[in-house]
Design an enzyme around this catalytic site. Sequence first.
Site, short mmCIF file in Angstrom:
data_model
loop_
_atom_site.label_atom_id
_atom_site.label_comp_id
_atom_site.label_asym_id
_atom_site.label_seq_id
_atom_site.Cartn_x
_atom_site.Cartn_y
_atom_site.Cartn_z
N SER A 1 0.82 -1.21 0.00
CA SER A 1 0.00 0.00 0.00
C SER A 1 0.86 1.26 0.00
O SER A 1 1.88 1.33 0.67
CB SER A 1 -0.88 -0.02 1.24
OG SER A 1 -1.65 1.16 1.30
N ASN B 1 9.43 8.56 4.50
CA ASN B 1 8.31 9.32 3.96
C ASN B 1 7.38 9.72 5.08
O ASN B 1 7.31 9.08 6.12
CB ASN B 1 7.56 8.52 2.89
CG ASN B 1 6.45 7.66 3.49
OD1 ASN B 1 5.35 8.14 3.76
ND2 ASN B 1 6.75 6.39 3.72
N CYS C 1 0.21 3.06 10.66
CA CYS C 1 0.78 4.20 9.96
C CYS C 1 1.47 5.14 10.94
O CYS C 1 0.83 5.65 11.87
CB CYS C 1 -0.28 4.99 9.19
SG CYS C 1 0.44 6.44 8.39
N THR D 1 6.43 0.68 7.88
CA THR D 1 7.72 1.37 7.96
C THR D 1 8.21 1.52 9.40
O THR D 1 7.42 1.55 10.34
CB THR D 1 7.62 2.77 7.33
OG1 THR D 1 6.53 3.47 7.94
CG2 THR D 1 7.38 2.69 5.84
#
Lengths: 249, 301
Positions: free
Chosen positions: B21, B69, B130, B193
């Site tokens: 994703s 990011n 996230c 991440t």
Amino acid sequence: MILRLERVEHLPSGWLWLILSQADGSLMPMMNPGQFVEVGVDRSEVLLNRPISIYNRTDRTLELLVAPIGRATKALRDYEAGDTLRVIGPLGQGFRSDFAPGSKVLLVGGGVGIAPLYYQACELVKKGVETEVIFGMRTAPDQAIIDRFAEVCDIKVCTDDGSAGFHGLVTAHPDFGKAKDYIQVCGPKPMMKACLKDAVSRGTEGEVSLENMMACGLGACLCCVEKTVKGNVCVCKEGPVFKFDQLTW
Amino acid sequence: MVDLSTKLKDLELQNPVLTASGTFGFGTEYSDFIDLDSLGGFVVKGTTLEARQGNDYPRMAETPMGMLNCVGLQNGGVEHFIEDIWPSIKDCKSVPVVNVSGARIEDYVACSERLAELEGLKAIELNISCPNVKQGGMAFGTTCSGAHDVVSAVRNVWPRHLIVKLSPNVTSIVEIAKSVEDAGADSVSLINTLLGMAIDVERRRPMLSTITGGLSGPAVKPVAVRMVWQVAHAVGIPVVGLGGIMNANDALEFIMAGASAIEVGTANFINPRVTIEIIEGLKAYCERHGVTRLMDLRGII
């Protein structure tokens, strides 16, 4: 695509002029002035590809003008004719070129931002557009670049140190203020902002080409966004060229 | 003939290669480069109940063999997905998976409930990890009870395959994995991440607008392989492995560590055809080693 370096020209300023062709001998895809390509510099230690604007395109060649500033572009200095590069593109939306013959368009380049304006100048001149270029640099630019532009249109040079052409900023050049139908700008952001502000104050429309940091170049990663009147949009996909009135500058 | 097919419980995939994703848009961004039908599946960008503008620029910083990011879940919202995107991907031979994100349990539930109306949608991936938005789910993904609560709530409204994407930014990913298994997850994907940070020393400023962001790319791969190995040995549900996969050998590491499928993320940015090359590489590896069924290699370590 895999492109082979036909020629690598090390210009006196240190900039690189790369001329590439398809490694398999096929034709270069169609490209519009202002679009860019993503270049994989596999000999550098960087992970991501680098977005580089199109200096010129012919049926057999793609030309890039590169200022070696970061790790990837510096690594390009070690490439020689015969070496290959991974290239993705053309990508993004280029400059407007549907002007009526006889209309007056000013192209303003700052530093290596001059690169995409050569291909655009060729396109405009072909269409009978009265094209003038103002090229701003810190110090005297490479003559090879000036000569190239001079073959197709009028070019004026401005330098910060007065070592060539007009001593001062592009916006201070006498020709900058002359009436134009459209102005297209590529260079450092402060320069583009100054050009935009000045042009807008005189009611002249135009475009700027942005170079926000990109990861994918395809509109997938959403890293290179610019705030526009439509909200955050990807510079790689909706740009890199934006109309003045799209930006919130 | 090598059999690359795999199963996540009842969810059949023609091969184990999916996309991660946020690295593959809605798939259509890559259709000039690859045939989407060739993939095992593809996970579309994080979708939230309402549209989100994401974080300010700069959102990306390149780091040694990786990138940070802080996109912050920019997306058009679930209605945009249903109206404008779903019709163009619903007939893919590969399995489209929607990554569902949110800030509150009610949002996850409402978003999943709406997606459940799309009959052809076989799976969602719940993003409870996230790192880039305040309460962007990582709040849920970092405690066992938080993870359990959000997964249980979504389980009640989502009837088909439920993948839960786990954060590596925790003390024990194994404990979180067990919690979500207990709450009814059909599989887990890991890792999201790693929370990281980079500073521009010349400008004396953080590289990202949000100061911290998520690290991905080859730099995180050894951490990801270790976590997949630990989780695969601790839970009974299938594991989807991701984190820095650049080629078929990387994918094989995850499979041998226990992954039933893998996701390719950052590598899509560098080579838009990398997923296809990985599928071909997996086939070539099996042929070279006389392996008739790729999944025979799963969990051999």
